[in-house]
Scaffold this active site. Sequence first.
Site, PDB file in Angstrom:
ATOM      1  N   MET A  77       1.024  -1.228   0.018  1.00 47.83           N
ATOM      2  CA  MET A  77      -0.042  -0.204  -0.012  1.00 47.83           C
ATOM      3  C   MET A  77       0.893   1.182   0.151  1.00 47.83           C
ATOM      4  O   MET A  77       2.173   1.043   0.139  1.00 47.83           O
ATOM      5  CB  MET A  77      -0.974   0.149   1.236  1.00 47.83           C
ATOM      6  CG  MET A  77      -1.976  -1.112   1.204  1.00 47.83           C
ATOM      7  SD  MET A  77      -3.044  -1.244   2.461  1.00 47.83           S
ATOM      8  CE  MET A  77      -3.743   0.655   2.261  1.00 47.83           C
ATOM      9  N   HIS A  78       0.255   2.437  -0.182  1.00 50.27           N
ATOM     10  CA  HIS A  78       0.595   3.765   0.150  1.00 50.27           C
ATOM     11  C   HIS A  78       1.874   4.227  -0.811  1.00 50.27           C
ATOM     12  O   HIS A  78       1.735   5.537  -0.830  1.00 50.27           O
ATOM     13  CB  HIS A  78       1.260   3.987   1.412  1.00 50.27           C
ATOM     14  CG  HIS A  78       0.512   3.298   2.499  1.00 50.27           C
ATOM     15  ND1 HIS A  78      -0.719   3.627   2.747  1.00 50.27           N
ATOM     16  CD2 HIS A  78       0.934   2.418   3.193  1.00 50.27           C
ATOM     17  CE1 HIS A  78      -1.307   3.065   3.785  1.00 50.27           C
ATOM     18  NE2 HIS A  78      -0.263   2.203   4.275  1.00 50.27           N
ATOM     19  N   ASP A 233      -2.590  -5.208   0.665  1.00 54.07           N
ATOM     20  CA  ASP A 233      -2.081  -6.393   1.083  1.00 54.07           C
ATOM     21  C   ASP A 233      -3.087  -6.777   2.199  1.00 54.07           C
ATOM     22  O   ASP A 233      -3.322  -8.035   2.508  1.00 54.07           O
ATOM     23  CB  ASP A 233      -0.725  -6.304   1.213  1.00 54.07           C
ATOM     24  CG  ASP A 233      -0.074  -5.148   2.135  1.00 54.07           C
ATOM     25  OD1 ASP A 233      -0.806  -4.454   2.733  1.00 54.07           O
ATOM     26  OD2 ASP A 233       1.001  -4.762   2.168  1.00 54.07           O
TER      27      ASP A 233
END
Length: 478
Positions: A77-78, A233
């Site tokens: 992520m991110h 995830d």
Amino acid sequence: MYIGLDLGTSGVKALLIDADQTPVADATVGLEVQRPHPGWSEQRPADWVAAASAAMDRLATAADLGAVRGIGLSGQMHGAVAIDAGGDVLRPAILWNDTRAAVEAARMDADPRFRAVTGNIVFPGFTAPKLAWMATHEPELFARVDKVLLPKDYLRYWLTGDAVSEMSDAAGTAWLDTGRRDWSGDLLAATGMTRAQMPRLVEGSAISGVLREDLAARWGLGADVVVAGGGGDNAATGIGVGAVAPGRGFVSLGTSGVLFVATDGFAPDPATAVHTFCHAVPGTWHQMGVILAATDALNWAARLLGAEPAGLTAALGGMAAPNGPTFLPYLGGERTPHNDAAIRGVLTGIDHGTDAAALTRAVLDGVAFAFRDSLDALSATGTQITELLAVGGGARSELWLKIIATALDTEIAVPAAGDFGAALGAARLGLMAAEGAGPEIATPPPVATRIEPDRALVPAYAEAQERYRATYAALKDL
């Protein structure tokens, strides 16, 4: 059949399952992280495409993919992938564990709108601060940004040609109205961005696009193979282990540690440093306590002692009261509940008798206490866990699970052998999209054993937990 593509930080995994969700074949291709400056963490999106392509090539060699009807995506992520109007990547992707945007994150977090709308602290690893960093430090590149994509969504862009994201991953950007499950115009404007620069949003179990004909032909797939929205995830892992109904969760003992629980409503409490994100299926959210060093702490101790982690835990024997040294596993700061990037690991209470076994037990206990902090933070939001499943490499240690169960005063279920991670969750989301199925197909795995708390030691662990917290309070400002 259905495929799950999971883009991790260390590699891309492709998993093929049949109509009964039984794994048929899998392939993994490694990735490397570039760290050009202290605190920076980057990867080249072209390397993701090359790895995913190689993994799919291997899958196509191992099995006939002609029956595949859906593909699901999961991923780290991110991360920020900035592309221009021609679809070209402007710079290497800035990853989840990159801390260069700490100043920008603090500035956003000081604006009360961000916590109110997203339900979360704005952490330096989130996506929005990275674009603000680009605006300051790379203004010429920032001016050319046409779209911002998350890592797995860049793979989707390659697979389908569509710029699309989904709710669970988008919730980690600091631009999503997490309760409404839509981009926030106010937060985008506050960071100099527009809705036009964001990908279209779908639910994780919905169709986001169709696989390109040339790729389908390359791998032997039929026409009109759909690509699902997928999930970040941890949300995808939640789908993989069946943590979909409210109260169902998992404790992940990986490099970092996650205490995850599904919820049926949006009930954030940013002050606890609990992540409150959308889940990968409609009408569902999830909350997570995140600790930055779980097996990473044990690996540190093993390096220090010149031993293997499994050997250290095996030498301990059984349970014992936590009367030895106190270890704070904050080797690189801590997320939940402290949101403290400056704190570092601490070992107190050592004496002449402190040996390798005492140090190892202190590390195992310290990680368990960190999980208890996350559990209490989750409970402070009103969230209750009804079922907790163990996943991750550290879950192979029955002793460590027993310690964690005792610290949490909660039973932990251990699944039977099998792959129940993010790749399976992604494949299940591909199944949902292709067949119109819902979260009912995300069933929990069979349980091999259930680890009960050591009831005789629960009071001693509760007392040691208070020492653990007092140690942080005493040392955090030093």
